[in-house]
Design a protein around this motif. Structure first.
Motif, PDB file in Angstrom:
ATOM      1  N   ARG A 110       3.759  11.294  -4.909  1.00 42.92           N
ATOM      2  CA  ARG A 110       4.189  12.695  -4.857  1.00 42.92           C
ATOM      3  C   ARG A 110       5.215  12.903  -3.748  1.00 42.92           C
ATOM      4  NH1 ARG A 110      -0.376  14.830  -3.692  1.00 42.92           N
ATOM      5  NH2 ARG A 110      -1.113  14.965  -5.844  1.00 42.92           N
ATOM      6  N   GLU A 111       4.986  12.267  -2.607  1.00 42.46           N
ATOM      7  CA  GLU A 111       5.861  12.480  -1.454  1.00 42.46           C
ATOM      8  C   GLU A 111       7.238  11.870  -1.645  1.00 42.46           C
ATOM      9  OE1 GLU A 111       5.611  11.999   3.422  1.00 42.46           O
ATOM     10  OE2 GLU A 111       3.807  11.913   2.182  1.00 42.46           O
ATOM     11  N   ILE A 112       7.324  10.708  -2.271  1.00 48.07           N
ATOM     12  CA  ILE A 112       8.629  10.055  -2.409  1.00 48.07           C
ATOM     13  C   ILE A 112       9.269  10.305  -3.773  1.00 48.07           C
ATOM     14  CG2 ILE A 112       7.928   8.253  -0.794  1.00 48.07           C
ATOM     15  CD1 ILE A 112       7.699   6.316  -3.132  1.00 48.07           C
ATOM     16  N   GLY A 113       8.570  11.025  -4.664  1.00 51.83           N
ATOM     17  CA  GLY A 113       9.160  11.360  -5.952  1.00 51.83           C
ATOM     18  C   GLY A 113       9.201  10.224  -6.941  1.00 51.83           C
ATOM     19  N   HIS A 114       8.311   9.246  -6.790  1.00 52.55           N
ATOM     20  CA  HIS A 114       8.215   8.132  -7.730  1.00 52.55           C
ATOM     21  C   HIS A 114       7.007   8.327  -8.638  1.00 52.55           C
ATOM     22  CE1 HIS A 114      10.763   4.886  -5.489  1.00 52.55           C
ATOM     23  NE2 HIS A 114      11.298   6.085  -5.401  1.00 52.55           N
ATOM     24  N   SER A 115       6.969   7.554  -9.709  1.00 51.69           N
ATOM     25  CA  SER A 115       5.806   7.604 -10.591  1.00 51.69           C
ATOM     26  C   SER A 115       4.650   6.821  -9.965  1.00 51.69           C
ATOM     27  CB  SER A 115       6.142   7.012 -11.954  1.00 51.69           C
ATOM     28  OG  SER A 115       6.369   5.616 -11.854  1.00 51.69           O
ATOM     29  N   HIS A 116       3.434   7.140 -10.381  1.00 52.38           N
ATOM     30  CA  HIS A 116       2.249   6.436  -9.882  1.00 52.38           C
ATOM     31  C   HIS A 116       2.317   4.934 -10.198  1.00 52.38           C
ATOM     32  CE1 HIS A 116      -1.954   5.206  -9.472  1.00 52.38           C
ATOM     33  NE2 HIS A 116      -2.154   6.306  -8.751  1.00 52.38           N
ATOM     34  N   PRO A 117       2.682   4.532 -11.446  1.00 51.03           N
ATOM     35  CA  PRO A 117       2.774   3.093 -11.742  1.00 51.03           C
ATOM     36  C   PRO A 117       3.808   2.383 -10.877  1.00 51.03           C
ATOM     37  CG  PRO A 117       2.674   4.359 -13.782  1.00 51.03           C
ATOM     38  CD  PRO A 117       2.859   5.345 -12.670  1.00 51.03           C
ATOM     39  N   SER A 118       4.933   3.055 -10.599  1.00 54.58           N
ATOM     40  CA  SER A 118       5.971   2.450  -9.768  1.00 54.58           C
ATOM     41  C   SER A 118       5.461   2.181  -8.368  1.00 54.58           C
ATOM     42  CB  SER A 118       7.195   3.371  -9.715  1.00 54.58           C
ATOM     43  OG  SER A 118       8.138   2.900  -8.775  1.00 54.58           O
ATOM     44  N   VAL A 119       4.769   3.163  -7.788  1.00 57.23           N
ATOM     45  CA  VAL A 119       4.239   2.989  -6.442  1.00 57.23           C
ATOM     46  C   VAL A 119       3.133   1.928  -6.430  1.00 57.23           C
ATOM     47  CG1 VAL A 119       2.996   4.131  -4.554  1.00 57.23           C
ATOM     48  CG2 VAL A 119       4.852   5.325  -5.735  1.00 57.23           C
ATOM     49  N   SER A 120       2.311   1.914  -7.472  1.00 53.68           N
ATOM     50  CA  SER A 120       1.253   0.893  -7.554  1.00 53.68           C
ATOM     51  C   SER A 120       1.841  -0.507  -7.529  1.00 53.68           C
ATOM     52  CB  SER A 120       0.443   1.087  -8.844  1.00 53.68           C
ATOM     53  OG  SER A 120      -0.278   2.289  -8.820  1.00 53.68           O
ATOM     54  N   LYS A 121       2.933  -0.699  -8.260  1.00 51.30           N
ATOM     55  CA  LYS A 121       3.582  -2.018  -8.301  1.00 51.30           C
ATOM     56  C   LYS A 121       4.135  -2.399  -6.934  1.00 51.30           C
ATOM     57  CE  LYS A 121       7.185  -4.622 -10.712  1.00 51.30           C
ATOM     58  NZ  LYS A 121       8.272  -4.572 -11.723  1.00 51.30           N
ATOM     59  N   ILE A 122       4.764  -1.433  -6.263  1.00 53.05           N
ATOM     60  CA  ILE A 122       5.315  -1.698  -4.936  1.00 53.05           C
ATOM     61  C   ILE A 122       4.195  -2.044  -3.950  1.00 53.05           C
ATOM     62  CG2 ILE A 122       6.461  -0.621  -2.952  1.00 53.05           C
ATOM     63  CD1 ILE A 122       8.196   0.924  -4.972  1.00 53.05           C
ATOM     64  N   ILE A 123       3.093  -1.302  -4.016  1.00 58.08           N
ATOM     65  CA  ILE A 123       1.955  -1.567  -3.127  1.00 58.08           C
ATOM     66  C   ILE A 123       1.437  -2.993  -3.331  1.00 58.08           C
ATOM     67  CG2 ILE A 123      -0.442  -0.974  -2.616  1.00 58.08           C
ATOM     68  CD1 ILE A 123       1.555   1.002  -1.468  1.00 58.08           C
ATOM     69  N   ARG A 124       1.317  -3.406  -4.606  1.00 52.37           N
ATOM     70  CA  ARG A 124       0.834  -4.772  -4.887  1.00 52.37           C
ATOM     71  C   ARG A 124       1.756  -5.813  -4.264  1.00 52.37           C
ATOM     72  NH1 ARG A 124      -0.157  -2.574 -10.078  1.00 52.37           N
ATOM     73  NH2 ARG A 124       1.705  -3.617 -10.931  1.00 52.37           N
ATOM     74  N   GLU A 125       3.062  -5.585  -4.367  1.00 50.18           N
ATOM     75  CA  GLU A 125       4.025  -6.530  -3.791  1.00 50.18           C
ATOM     76  C   GLU A 125       3.921  -6.551  -2.266  1.00 50.18           C
ATOM     77  OE1 GLU A 125       7.845  -5.374  -5.245  1.00 50.18           O
ATOM     78  OE2 GLU A 125       7.403  -5.893  -7.343  1.00 50.18           O
ATOM     79  N   MET A 126       3.744  -5.371  -1.663  1.00 47.60           N
ATOM     80  CA  MET A 126       3.660  -5.302  -0.203  1.00 47.60           C
ATOM     81  C   MET A 126       2.351  -5.899   0.305  1.00 47.60           C
ATOM     82  SD  MET A 126       5.364  -1.518   0.459  1.00 47.60           S
ATOM     83  CE  MET A 126       5.484  -1.682   2.246  1.00 47.60           C
ATOM     84  N   VAL A 127       1.281  -5.744  -0.455  1.00 43.99           N
ATOM     85  CA  VAL A 127       0.007  -6.383  -0.106  1.00 43.99           C
ATOM     86  C   VAL A 127       0.181  -7.898  -0.116  1.00 43.99           C
ATOM     87  CG1 VAL A 127      -2.342  -6.845  -0.907  1.00 43.99           C
ATOM     88  CG2 VAL A 127      -1.486  -4.493  -0.861  1.00 43.99           C
ATOM     89  N   LYS A 128       0.848  -8.401  -1.137  1.00 44.15           N
ATOM     90  CA  LYS A 128       1.070  -9.835  -1.276  1.00 44.15           C
ATOM     91  C   LYS A 128       1.835 -10.402  -0.084  1.00 44.15           C
ATOM     92  CE  LYS A 128       2.890 -13.209  -4.584  1.00 44.15           C
ATOM     93  NZ  LYS A 128       3.559 -13.376  -5.910  1.00 44.15           N
TER      94      LYS A 128
END
Length: 317
Positions: free
Chosen positions: A62-80
């Protein structure tokens, strides 16, 4: 840039994408220059998490104006890559809370010099331009939120195609078209009734000889729409707007609106002050059109049609 000079604003999407790709490529190299382990697409998520405590993916999106799936994918990459961690919310075990890892927090300190240098470089770049790109982007974003480019192009298409429409007075040559167009829409939604047959089988005797009028819409010289004004023997109304039909093949070209306006103007030219119509609320585009023309709901009148569940009137000024 010869291509863009030749094509002009038609290629705005391609040009913006090329500019974005160029800046993104430079951003990746800038992170390397400062020895920061960061993918440019991660930056919005990283920045939000560097400013606050842990957040849910929904909050970040909501804060950055991205979709939930998009942010989920980015989070997974950053966790990795060890930059963020995910933990269950202590207050609500159904939610995952995302926060910067120890490695990520180190980057928040390390990246400050990069922030300062990038900001200064962009300020210098802006000073060398005659147009403020940042403010222009904000203006475009605001205007496109009000009405998308798709909507704007659709409106232009309607406007262009409506210029190919002619509204003419009925002649016997259009008797078959008047009947076929009406039968097509009636049988699509309802069933033919006795009152339909009377007017469609004999428009000359039932409508025209009694003081009524019929207009025909031509598109590329083919009859694609019809509408009638039926003279009413009623102290409250002068005419009934009836038998409006537009071929499904040409819907979306503003033909209903053009016909409706033309029939109202016809009534005005005949000295009418009040028009009546009957319809059905299942026909939402038609009801929207009538509202747009200025018709308002009335009730309590007798009708010969089983399908009628809404009656409307228009005061002509």
């Amino acid at each position: 840039m010869d291509f863009f000079n030749q094509v002009g604003k038609l290629a705005i999407g391609s040009r913006l994408r090329m500019l974005t790709e160029k800046i993104t490529e430079d951003a990746a190299q800038i992170y390397k220059l400062y020895d920061i382990e960061m993918n440019p697409k991660w930056f919005p998520v990283f920045y939000v998490l560097s400013q606050d405590e842990a957040k849910t993916i929904t909050d970040i999106a909501r804060e950055i104006g991205h979709s939930h799936p998009s942010v989920s994918k980015i989070i997974r990459e950053m966790v990795k890559h060890g930059l963020v961690t995910e933990k269950k919310d202590k207050a609500d075990g159904r939610r995952n809370m995302v926060s910067l890892s120890a490695k990520g927090k180190i980057i928040t300190e390390k990246i400050k010099d990069q922030y300062a240098d990038v900001n200064q470089a962009i300020e210098q770049l802006s000073a060398q331009t005659s147009n403020d790109l940042w403010n222009a982007i904000a203006e475009w974003e605001y205007l496109l939120e009000q009405k998308s480019l798709l909507q704007r192009v659709s409106e232009q298409r309607k406007e262009r195609e409506s210029q190919q429409v002619q509204i003419i007075n009925y002649t016997p040559a259009y008797k078959d078209a008047f009947k076929q167009l009406n039968e097509q829409w009636i049988t699509t939604w309802f069933k033919m009734e006795e009152a339909d047959h009377r007017s469609l089988d004999n428009p000359q005797g039932y409508i025209l000889d009694r003081g009524g009028h019929i207009l025909v819409a031509l598109y590329n010289n083919e009859p694609v729409g019809v509408c009638a004004l039926i003279k009413m023997d009623d102290p409250d109304y002068d005419y009934e707007l009836a038998k409006m039909a537009v071929s499904p093949a040409v819907r979306g070209k503003n033909i209903g609106w053009l016909l409706g306006n033309a029939i109202v103007e016809k009534a005005r030219s005949l000295g009418a002050t009040k028009i009546y119509l009957e319809s059905n609320t299942i026909l939402k585009p038609a009801i929207n059109l009538y509202n747009k023309l200025g018709f308002r709901k009335v009730a309590g009148r007798n009708t010969p049609y089983e399908r009628c569940n809404i009656q409307m009137e228009l005061f002509i000024k």
